[in-house]
Design an enzyme around this catalytic site. Structure first.
Site, short mmCIF file in Angstrom:
data_model
loop_
_atom_site.label_atom_id
_atom_site.label_comp_id
_atom_site.label_asym_id
_atom_site.label_seq_id
_atom_site.Cartn_x
_atom_site.Cartn_y
_atom_site.Cartn_z
N VAL A 198 40.61 -6.30 27.63
CA VAL A 198 40.65 -5.96 28.89
C VAL A 198 41.50 -4.62 28.95
O VAL A 198 41.87 -4.24 30.24
CB VAL A 198 41.28 -7.11 29.65
CG1 VAL A 198 40.54 -8.67 29.56
CG2 VAL A 198 42.87 -7.34 29.00
N GLN A 224 35.45 -8.35 24.61
CA GLN A 224 36.58 -9.23 24.98
C GLN A 224 37.53 -8.93 25.49
O GLN A 224 38.70 -9.59 25.87
CB GLN A 224 36.51 -10.42 23.99
CG GLN A 224 35.37 -11.03 23.33
CD GLN A 224 35.54 -11.83 22.15
OE1 GLN A 224 35.49 -11.41 20.95
NE2 GLN A 224 35.64 -13.15 22.22
N HIS A 266 36.01 -10.61 30.20
CA HIS A 266 37.11 -11.13 30.43
C HIS A 266 37.84 -10.40 31.43
O HIS A 266 39.04 -10.50 31.60
CB HIS A 266 37.97 -11.42 29.17
CG HIS A 266 37.58 -12.09 28.14
ND1 HIS A 266 38.13 -12.43 26.79
CD2 HIS A 266 36.71 -13.21 28.10
CE1 HIS A 266 37.53 -13.38 26.19
NE2 HIS A 266 36.37 -13.77 27.06
#
Length: 244
Positions: free
Chosen positions: A92, A90, A110
């Site tokens: 970045v 999840q 994401h």
């Protein structure tokens, strides 16, 4: 060969100096207004939000975060004979890849904060280039190709996940023999549902998180200790046990 799927959330990167979001000291609790900086509708409509968001990115990039022991432990397991490791993140920040995980074995649900994309013409460039422009005095740098609004190549609140990436993640969750959710509140859907999907398809579910999650009742094992020490120990134990 044991397929180990690891769903990583913000908590795995806190030892690298990156704040989490929903924890007791998370960014959203300390500054609820900060959530607007990564909400698509606000970002697109308000130049002041964009200016504040660029400053936040600039400050977060100094000094550049580096992988920590938890990231490195995942890479070490991936290199251990008898184990196939896939990371579904999840995050970045790109720290799994910087720790040595092959990019093809990391699914970034994401997106990535290491690139920027134009919301007008979809041109891509590096985040480093955009931040250099901010440092040079551009408080809201525009696309050099078309003059459109630039945003990080991440999935902001209000945007949909890439259905291809999500489909690949679902396939990994269904096939995994061991599924480890680490540093994730398991509150953000549809990413959080991967833990339930894995458990429903017979995976051994392990939750490594400081706070309770909605999927704890499905877990075969729950670890509350600090991730930087607990995850390397857990993965070392897995490495000594070829089958779950």
């Amino acid at each position: 060969m044991t397929l180990v799927a690891i769903l990583s959330g913000a908590g795995i990167s806190t030892d690298s100096g990156i704040s989490d979001y929903r924890g007791p000291d998370g960014l959203w609790r300390r500054d609820p207004e900060a959530e607007k900086l990564v909400t698509h509708a606000y970002y697109m409509a308000d130049p002041d939000i964009r200016r504040r968001a660029w400053l936040m990115r600039r400050d977060a990039a100094t000094p550049p975060p580096a992988p920590n022991a938890a990231h490195r432990a995942i890479t070490e397991l991936e290199r251990t004979p008898g184990h196939a490791v896939r990371v579904i993140t999840q995050n970045v920040d790109g720290l799994h890849q910087l720790a040595g995980m092959p990019p093809r074995k990391v699914l970034e649900l994401h997106g990535t904060a290491r690139s920027v994309v134009c919301t007008g013409c979809a041109a891509r460039s590096s985040m480093d280039e955009a931040l250099a422009r901010v440092e040079a005095g551009e408080d809201d740098p525009a696309c050099r190709a078309c003059g459109g609004i630039l945003k990080p190549a991440t999935v902001m609140f209000g945007e949909r996940l890439d259905p291809v990436v999500l489909g690949e993640a679902m396939g990994i969750a269904k096939a995994a023999e061991v599924f480890i959710a680490v540093g994730s509140s398991l509150q953000v859907q549809p990413a959080a549902s991967l833990a339930g999907t894995a458990a429903e398809h017979g995976a051994r579910l392990i939750v490594v998180n400081a706070e309770p999650t909605p999927y704890d009742e499905l877990a075969d094992e729950i670890v509350r200790e600090p991730i930087g020490t607990a995850l390397p120990a857990l993965l070392a134990r897995l490495a000594r046990t070829p089958r779950p």
